[in-house]
Design an enzyme around this catalytic site. Structure first.
Site, short mmCIF file in Angstrom:
data_model
loop_
_atom_site.label_atom_id
_atom_site.label_comp_id
_atom_site.label_asym_id
_atom_site.label_seq_id
_atom_site.Cartn_x
_atom_site.Cartn_y
_atom_site.Cartn_z
N SER A 113 0.85 -1.20 0.00
CA SER A 113 0.00 0.00 0.00
C SER A 113 0.88 1.24 0.00
CB SER A 113 -0.94 -0.05 1.20
OG SER A 113 -1.96 0.91 1.09
N ASP A 144 -10.18 -2.18 -6.38
CA ASP A 144 -9.58 -1.69 -5.14
C ASP A 144 -10.15 -0.32 -4.80
OD1 ASP A 144 -7.97 -0.77 -3.07
OD2 ASP A 144 -6.09 -1.38 -3.99
N HIS A 199 -8.52 -4.33 -1.75
CA HIS A 199 -7.25 -3.81 -1.24
C HIS A 199 -6.67 -4.81 -0.25
CE1 HIS A 199 -4.37 -0.57 -0.64
NE2 HIS A 199 -4.43 -0.79 0.67
#
Length: 396
Positions: free
Chosen positions: A207, A333, A362
């Site tokens: 991320s 996502d 995600h």
């Protein structure tokens, strides 16, 4: 005449089971017709050939869990379903030039001690996501996978997220971390390479950590000092990501919760950062964009949140990447919308590979009717690090 027999009651069938059966059939029909897809792989010809040969997952049809294939469900359940594997760490503190302190957590696992020369044992450096640390569940699973494969693992904790106090020099305000700032990552890589100069090093960012890895690769070019890298669910355009998270349902599920975690981080370190930052104003932020406007941009010297987002976008550095890097994103996502993923650019870059699944959310990537241990993301991670360490001469 005898008495008439009472009429036999006719059973009334409830429509609910029929409706449930019809809905289930419709869902399964839609699933099999539209959901399972092979991931899209965008890469230069040489890197693409390497991945197709050494990482079978890039060419496999991804079958997300039928009852939770939607991106938000994958994101939420992916964070809740898996157990946390037991991982023991040995912590090492490093003092940064600005007076701050970095915490490296080295995984201690017997499975990684089989290497004939421990000094040359391949090393995986992992960088967590927003407010993450070495104790994040997704990171524990990656560390566990790397250790099972026989590799050394070390986690670079974001400043202030490990539980340590923020430190600064006499004339410097202590700071935390952000997507555009790669000084801590650069320092960690240099430290690891000094400690194990014979060991190949691979960096994996998750991320926000993935954004840092990509920005680092672009800035350092040939001097990155890595055998390869991996970015899992990075945000390619922070402004587009913030807009996606501000949609009503995403705001309720993710944006407000992440903003609350960031506020807790600032509140915990208010004594250290309060001299030059209006802590009370920061603590009123209810979204990530508001937090970045009130704290991140100011703390890292940007005139506005927009300027920070432009500097943090990995897209601007992709053409300068000189280390093979595999990036994984999902089309659904909520943190990284599909239109912002630079698929076309990756097709013309020799060192960048973009793998985009149709579903996965995600950091979700749950697969199978009853999600089996280990997600698609974890399988891809294990295959890629093994391919790099065992066949790295093919990447040179």
């Amino acid at each position: 005449m005898g008495a008439e027999e009472p009429p036999v009651p006719v059973p009334v069938l409830s429509p609910l089971p029929l409706l449930l059966a019809a809905a289930t059939a419709a869902l399964l029909g839609y699933y099999w017709a539209r959901v399972p897809r092979r991931p899209l792989l965008a890469a230069g010809p040489r890197l693409r050939a390497f991945l197709e040969q050494r990482c079978p997952a890039v060419g496999e049809t991804f079958y997300p869990t039928p009852w939770c294939f939607e991106g938000r469900l994958q994101t939420v359940l992916g964070a809740l379903l898996w157990a946390r594997p037991p991982v023991s760490y040995r912590s090492e503190a490093i003092r940064a030039p600005d007076g701050g302190q970095l915490i490296l957590d080295w995984a201690e696992d017997a499975d990684s001690n089989w290497h004939p020369d421990p000094r040359a044992c391949p090393t995986v450096l992992l960088i967590p996501g927003l407010t993450g640390s070495s104790q994040a569940a997704y990171l524990l699973r990656l560390v566990h996978r790397a250790s099972r494969a026989g590799y050394r693992s070390v986690v670079l904790n974001h400043r202030g997220c490990w539980g340590e106090e923020l430190l600064g020099g006499e004339d410097r305000t202590p700071r935390t971390f952000c997507a555009s700032n790669t000084e801590d990552l650069e320092m960690a890589i240099a430290h690891i390479k000094r400690r194990y100069p014979q060991a190949p090093l691979l960096a994996v960012g998750v991320s926000l950590g993935g954004m840092q890895v990509l920005n680092y690769l672009g800035r350092r070019g040939w001097a990155a000092g890595l055998a390869a890298a991996m970015a899992l669910c990075p945000s390619w355009d922070p402004d587009a990501s913030a807009a996606s998270l501000e949609q009503p349902l995403n705001d309720l599920l993710f944006n407000q919760r992440l903003a609350a975690s960031l506020r807790c981080l600032i509140s915990r370190h208010r004594a250290a950062i309060g001299e030059k930052v209006d802590v009370e104003h920061v603590l009123q932020a209810r979204t990530i964009r508001e937090f970045d406007e009130r704290y991140t941009a100011q703390a890292f010297g940007y005139r506005s949140c927009r300027e920070y987002y432009q500097a943090a976008s990995p897209v601007r550095w992709l053409h300068r990447v000189r280390v093979p890097v595999l990036c994984l994103n999902a089309s659904d996502d909520p943190f990284s919308p599909l239109h912002a993923i630079p698929v076309e650019a990756a097709r013309h870059l020799p060192h960048v590979a973009l793998l985009v699944t149709a579903h996965g959310g995600h950091l979700g990537f749950l697969e199978g009717l009853c999600p089996r241990p280990g997600s698609y993301m974890e399988r891809l991670f294990a295959q890629f690090i093994s391919a790099v360490f065992e066949h790295r001469e093919e990447l040179q």
